[in-house]
Design an enzyme around this catalytic site. Structure first.
Site, PDB file in Angstrom:
ATOM      1  N   HIS A 160       0.848  -1.187   0.000  1.00  0.00           N
ATOM      2  CA  HIS A 160       0.000   0.000   0.000  1.00  0.00           C
ATOM      3  C   HIS A 160       0.884   1.237   0.000  1.00  0.00           C
ATOM      4  O   HIS A 160       1.841   1.335   0.768  1.00  0.00           O
ATOM      5  CB  HIS A 160      -0.910   0.004   1.230  1.00  0.00           C
ATOM      6  CG  HIS A 160      -1.742   1.235   1.364  1.00  0.00           C
ATOM      7  ND1 HIS A 160      -1.628   2.115   2.423  1.00  0.00           N
ATOM      8  CD2 HIS A 160      -2.702   1.752   0.563  1.00  0.00           C
ATOM      9  CE1 HIS A 160      -2.485   3.109   2.267  1.00  0.00           C
ATOM     10  NE2 HIS A 160      -3.146   2.903   1.150  1.00  0.00           N
ATOM     11  N   SER A 161       0.586   2.180  -0.912  1.00  0.00           N
ATOM     12  CA  SER A 161       1.267   3.467  -0.943  1.00  0.00           C
ATOM     13  C   SER A 161       2.781   3.265  -1.131  1.00  0.00           C
ATOM     14  O   SER A 161       3.205   2.610  -2.068  1.00  0.00           O
ATOM     15  CB  SER A 161       0.940   4.241   0.335  1.00  0.00           C
ATOM     16  OG  SER A 161       1.384   5.563   0.265  1.00  0.00           O
ATOM     17  N   LEU A 162       3.584   3.810  -0.225  1.00  0.00           N
ATOM     18  CA  LEU A 162       5.035   3.684  -0.343  1.00  0.00           C
ATOM     19  C   LEU A 162       5.479   2.230  -0.278  1.00  0.00           C
ATOM     20  O   LEU A 162       6.491   1.859  -0.880  1.00  0.00           O
ATOM     21  CB  LEU A 162       5.721   4.498   0.767  1.00  0.00           C
ATOM     22  CG  LEU A 162       7.247   4.532   0.753  1.00  0.00           C
ATOM     23  CD1 LEU A 162       7.778   5.210  -0.499  1.00  0.00           C
ATOM     24  CD2 LEU A 162       7.785   5.226   2.002  1.00  0.00           C
TER      25      LEU A 162
END
Length: 702
Positions: free
Chosen positions: A344-346
């Site tokens: 998720h995300s980074l």
């Protein structure tokens, strides 16, 4: 008369309502032992909450308890093997991650709490005293039994249906006062079946697939500031419900068990390096909470772009995933399923960088090289033909095909090579200009085809620059030594991912269509339409073609109503506009047409109709907005990054979210943990690798 009055009075009395509680054993020696259920104490924000184990786990714990195994240190796995219960110590311990140890209790008697009206179990020893007193009262039919709890509180057993716990009033002579003077009584219940508590369903024992989930920036992963462990628990629970709803046939045939999701935490390791102390010394004292939030979350992005802390992050993620995989295999020696990863995300960027630096087996490298050669000899030659057509040099296609020139070989051509092929000066200049212009744009070919023209230092697993400056310069990652994973992931899922943006910032202009991750053949980029952090991948592979991402079908099998309404209104407005313009055009032509003899009227009308028909033809087809998920979408060639399948998938926004995109932007980035549509796509793609499909294909799905 008295008898008539008594009969009339008794007739006027309202009938007694049936007892709301389940029937208890009748007095007179009909005693039945209480059925215990096991609970554990969950502490959230210094508040205790007693949570029941599933029926399966409780039966296992009771079986071990009944066999006398609590006298020795016996460990019983619970919650799908993610927690161990140490029976002797009455403790519940997390297996795969760090968590506070929870108290475990064998529960038979409960009382209602003061604050939230939830039932709290008595201690095991006092429950045994209550059960013994209850057994005597039922057997001898002697009630009004009074017992004193360890905290000097009084419990009175009035009858099988009425048992009360009196909470003492805070005064110096509590022990003297009678129970009726001790404040409001609490309700006492015997047996878990008589209290309002939901016993969770157990999880299937069979594990078909393992997925490691890596979090993004900061310690909190959703809008409620929960940890990665809690969010992955939600994701797992949604997957169990989706399996029951969409894989029922496979479950009945025992083809499907469940997918295990395990969280991977790297934030705590990064911030235990002492960097927080260094940041604290230089942080200004004003707006303290905001600065602390920035230091704890947003700075993670800058840490990852630092070669020092990037090494710490990738080492932590890789070692943690290897540790979890090894521990899982030790606890599940019969597991034969695959392993996938999700970020998720980074976290998705960290995984992408790790995967691009994995080393494939030599056999696979040879196989991929052979596949690349066939691809370059067939598809590459076709690409060269397209380039020659653009340059208006189609007459030389046969010459290039005879020389087996693919796109890569074309980029390496010099003027002497073209002269040897018999290409005249003018076409030579056009081709050389095209090659130099492409080199100047610094196109980065990820996993480009290995060729004898490349220097040995240009490993095809590392991204490199095809230009005349420095071909050894890697652009897609920060300088770090990327560790190797002990397994080959089946699929890589990215949720709300900024991979595309980071690659662009690093100087990557384009991803080679022939590129695939060395050890992972599947890649799905899933995002919410209002997610401010998410970026697409497919336009980096096919930059010259504009097309929408694939629309994720709703888990209930249709498009959301407001989206259908929006598309219907758009289509209707386009139709009305085209019809109106068409009628105005016909009217204008009738006014401006010159008068003709009557004998030519018929032929003129037919010609006019033909003209208007040809004029109206482009307008009669409404220019519909390109809707994602159309039938022509699979025809788009997005390269080998996901095995030739589409990569970008967009969720359908909820009706309330469509009112204001900015208001729901943050929620759009944190919505994936409880998104049924996201979970269903993950399950669908995982089980497709095993030849198992949904009970019914969803509308709009591939």
């Amino acid at each position: 008369r008295r008898s008539r009055r008594s009969r009339s009075m008794s007739a006027q009395e309202p009938p007694r309502p049936p007892p709301a509680e389940p029937p208890e054993p009748d007095p007179g020696g009909r005693y039945e032992a209480v059925v215990p259920h096991w609970f554990y104490c969950k502490v959230t924000d210094s508040r205790e909450r007693w949570v029941p184990f599933s029926a399966q786990d409780s039966e296992r714990l009771e079986e071990a308890h009944g066999a006398g195994k609590d006298r020795e240190d016996v460990v019983v796995p619970t919650s799908g093997g993610r927690y161990d219960v140490h029976l002797k110590q009455r403790q519940r311990v997390a297996v795969y991650w760090q968590e506070e140890v929870s108290e475990v209790r064998r529960c038979t008697w409960f009382y209602k709490g003061d604050k939230d009206n939830k039932y709290i179990p008595y201690s095991e020893s006092f429950s045994e005293e209550l059960e013994e007193a209850y057994m005597i009262a039922v057997t001898l039919d002697e009630w009004k039994k009074k017992l004193e709890s360890p905290s000097r509180e009084v419990i009175i057993l009035h009858n099988p249906k009425l048992m009360v716990h009196y909470h003492p009033v805070a005064s110096s002579d509590d022990w003297v006062s009678t129970p009726t003077e001790q404040g409001r009584p609490r309700t006492v219940k015997r047996g878990v079946e008589n209290i309002a508590v939901e016993i969770p369903n157990g999880e299937p024992l069979q594990i078909d697939h393992l997925v490691f989930v890596v979090h993004g920036i900061g310690p909190a992963c959703d809008i409620r500031f929960r940890s990665i462990v809690q969010c992955v628990n939600d994701f797992r629970n949604v997957s169990l419900s989706m399996l029951q709803a969409h894989f029922r046939k496979a479950q009945e045939q025992q083809q499907v068990g469940r997918v295990e999701f395990l969280p991977v935490n790297w934030h705590s390791s990064l911030h235990s390096t002492g960097v927080d102390v260094d940041l604290e010394r230089i942080t200004l004292p004003s707006i303290n909470r905001l600065r602390h939030f920035i230091n704890d979350t947003i700075l993670d992005v800058f840490f990852y772009n630092s070669s020092t802390y990037c090494q710490t992050i990738v080492d932590t993620v890789a070692s943690e995933m290897n540790r979890l995989h090894q521990l899982f295999m030790q606890r599940n020696p019969l597991f034969k399923g695959g392993v996938s990863i999700a970020g998720h995300s980074l976290g998705s960027l960290i995984l992408f960088d790790l995967l691009t630096n994995q080393k494939a087996d030599p056999e696979e490298e040879e196989h991929s090289a052979q596949g690349s050669m066939t691809t370059s000899s067939n598809g590459g030659i076709e690409e060269v033909k397209e380039i020659l057509k653009k340059l208006e040099l189609s007459e030389y296609c046969d010459v290039f095909e005879k020389e087996k020139m693919d796109r890569q070989a074309l980029s390496l051509c010099t003027e002497n090579n073209l002269k040897e092929m018999g290409i005249p000066l003018g076409p030579r200049m056009k081709i050389l200009h095209y090659i130099s212009s492409k080199a100047d744009t610094q196109v980065c070919f990820l996993h480009s085809l290995c060729s004898s023209h490349h220097t040995p230092s240009l490993s095809h697993k590392d991204p490199f620059l095809v230009s005349g400056t420095n071909p050894n310069l890697p652009l897609s990652q920060v300088s770090a030594n990327y560790p190797q994973l002990n397994y080959k992931p089946t699929i890589f899922f990215a949720f709300g991912s900024p991979i595309g943006m980071f690659l662009t910032v690093r100087g990557v202009k384009r991803i080679d269509p022939n590129y695939s991750l060395p050890t992972c053949k599947g890649f799905f980029n899933i995002f919410h339409p209002f997610d401010p952090v998410a970026y697409r991948i497919e336009p980096m592979i096919v930059p010259d073609l504009e097309f929408e991402p694939m629309l994720l079908p709703h888990h209930k099998g249709r498009k959301r109503m407001h989206l259908e309404l929006k598309e219907g209104l758009t289509r209707m407005s386009v139709d009305l506009k085209n019809n109106l313009l068409g009628s105005l055009r016909v009217a204008w032509q009738s006014f401006t047409r010159a008068p003709v003899p009557a004998l030519e009227a018929a032929s003129t009308d037919t010609e006019g109709e033909a003209e208007t028909g040809t004029e109206k033809q482009p307008d009669t087809k409404p220019e519909e907005p390109p809707a994602a998920g159309k039938e022509e979408a699979p025809l788009i060639n997005v390269g080998r990054l996901n095995g030739g399948n589409r990569i970008d998938y967009v969720l359908q926004e909820k009706p309330i979210e469509s009112f204001n995109e900015y208001l729901f932007a943050l929620q759009g980035h944190l919505c994936y943990w409880e998104s049924e549509d996201t979970v269903l796509l993950v399950l669908k793609e995982i089980y497709q690798t095993q030849g198992i499909t949904l009970d019914q294909p969803l509308q709009g799905s591939q």
